[in-house]
Design a protein around this motif. Structure first.
Motif, short mmCIF file in Angstrom:
data_model
loop_
_atom_site.label_atom_id
_atom_site.label_comp_id
_atom_site.label_asym_id
_atom_site.label_seq_id
_atom_site.Cartn_x
_atom_site.Cartn_y
_atom_site.Cartn_z
N THR A 1 34.36 -5.03 1.92
CA THR A 1 33.82 -6.16 2.68
C THR A 1 32.53 -6.66 2.04
O THR A 1 32.31 -7.86 1.90
CB THR A 1 33.57 -5.75 4.14
N ILE A 2 31.67 -5.74 1.61
CA ILE A 2 30.44 -6.12 0.92
C ILE A 2 30.77 -6.89 -0.35
O ILE A 2 30.18 -7.94 -0.63
CB ILE A 2 29.58 -4.88 0.60
N LEU A 3 31.71 -6.38 -1.12
CA LEU A 3 32.09 -7.04 -2.38
C LEU A 3 32.69 -8.41 -2.13
O LEU A 3 32.45 -9.35 -2.90
CB LEU A 3 33.07 -6.15 -3.16
N MET A 4 33.46 -8.56 -1.06
CA MET A 4 34.04 -9.86 -0.72
C MET A 4 32.93 -10.86 -0.41
O MET A 4 32.96 -12.00 -0.89
CB MET A 4 34.98 -9.71 0.48
N VAL A 5 31.93 -10.44 0.37
CA VAL A 5 30.81 -11.34 0.70
C VAL A 5 30.02 -11.68 -0.56
O VAL A 5 29.68 -12.85 -0.78
CB VAL A 5 29.90 -10.72 1.78
N MET B 1 34.71 -11.24 10.24
CA MET B 1 34.05 -9.99 10.59
C MET B 1 33.04 -10.27 11.69
O MET B 1 32.70 -11.44 11.93
CB MET B 1 33.34 -9.38 9.38
N MET B 2 32.56 -9.24 12.32
CA MET B 2 31.55 -9.41 13.36
C MET B 2 30.26 -9.90 12.71
O MET B 2 29.94 -9.54 11.57
CB MET B 2 31.31 -8.09 14.08
N TYR B 3 29.52 -10.72 13.44
CA TYR B 3 28.28 -11.28 12.91
C TYR B 3 27.27 -10.17 12.59
O TYR B 3 26.55 -10.26 11.60
CB TYR B 3 27.69 -12.30 13.88
N GLN B 4 27.23 -9.11 13.40
CA GLN B 4 26.31 -8.00 13.15
C GLN B 4 26.62 -7.32 11.82
O GLN B 4 25.71 -6.94 11.08
CB GLN B 4 26.38 -6.96 14.28
N LYS C 1 24.19 -7.21 8.41
CA LYS C 1 23.85 -6.00 7.67
C LYS C 1 24.08 -6.21 6.18
O LYS C 1 23.29 -5.77 5.36
CB LYS C 1 24.65 -4.80 8.17
N ILE C 2 25.17 -6.88 5.83
CA ILE C 2 25.46 -7.17 4.43
C ILE C 2 24.40 -8.11 3.86
O ILE C 2 23.88 -7.88 2.76
CB ILE C 2 26.88 -7.76 4.26
N ILE C 3 24.05 -9.15 4.60
CA ILE C 3 23.02 -10.09 4.15
C ILE C 3 21.69 -9.37 3.95
O ILE C 3 21.02 -9.56 2.93
CB ILE C 3 22.88 -11.27 5.14
N ASP C 4 21.31 -8.53 4.89
CA ASP C 4 20.06 -7.76 4.76
C ASP C 4 20.08 -6.88 3.52
O ASP C 4 19.09 -6.80 2.79
CB ASP C 4 19.82 -6.90 6.01
#
Length: 91
Positions: free
Chosen positions: A16-20, A44-47, A51-54
């Motif tokens: 999921t991190i890699l996809m973002v 995905m959930m906004y939360q 976390k990925i954005i942070d």
């Protein structure tokens, strides 16, 4: 009391991190945070998204311009170029 399951509810998986990351690279500067989240190929959930954005901000992979558009800034080739220069070394 918070259980282990509750703390892990919004923990992103590596895929999921890699996809973002890939989506931001391909669409750098086109979306603000909420627009970016709404246009991801996988929901995905906004939360979880936050976390990925942070993580991406703290690892200096993304930034935001003055208007809030998310921009991919990570450039390992440029880092290697400047890291190899003797005149730029920290003494």
């Amino acid at each position: 009391m918070t259980t282990t399951a509750n703390r892990a509810d919004h923990s992103p998986r590596l895929d999921t991190i890699l996809m973002v990351e890939e989506f931001i690279k391909e669409n750098s500067g086109e979306y603000k945070k909420t627009e970016l989240w709404n246009n991801l190929p996988k929901k995905m959930m906004y939360q979880t998204f936050m976390k990925i954005i942070d993580y991406l901000i703290s690892s200096n992979k993304i930034g935001a311009d003055a208007e809030g558009y998310i921009i991919w800034i990570y450039n390992p080739e440029l880092y290697k170029k400047y890291a190899a220069r003797e005149d730029l070394r920290i003494r």
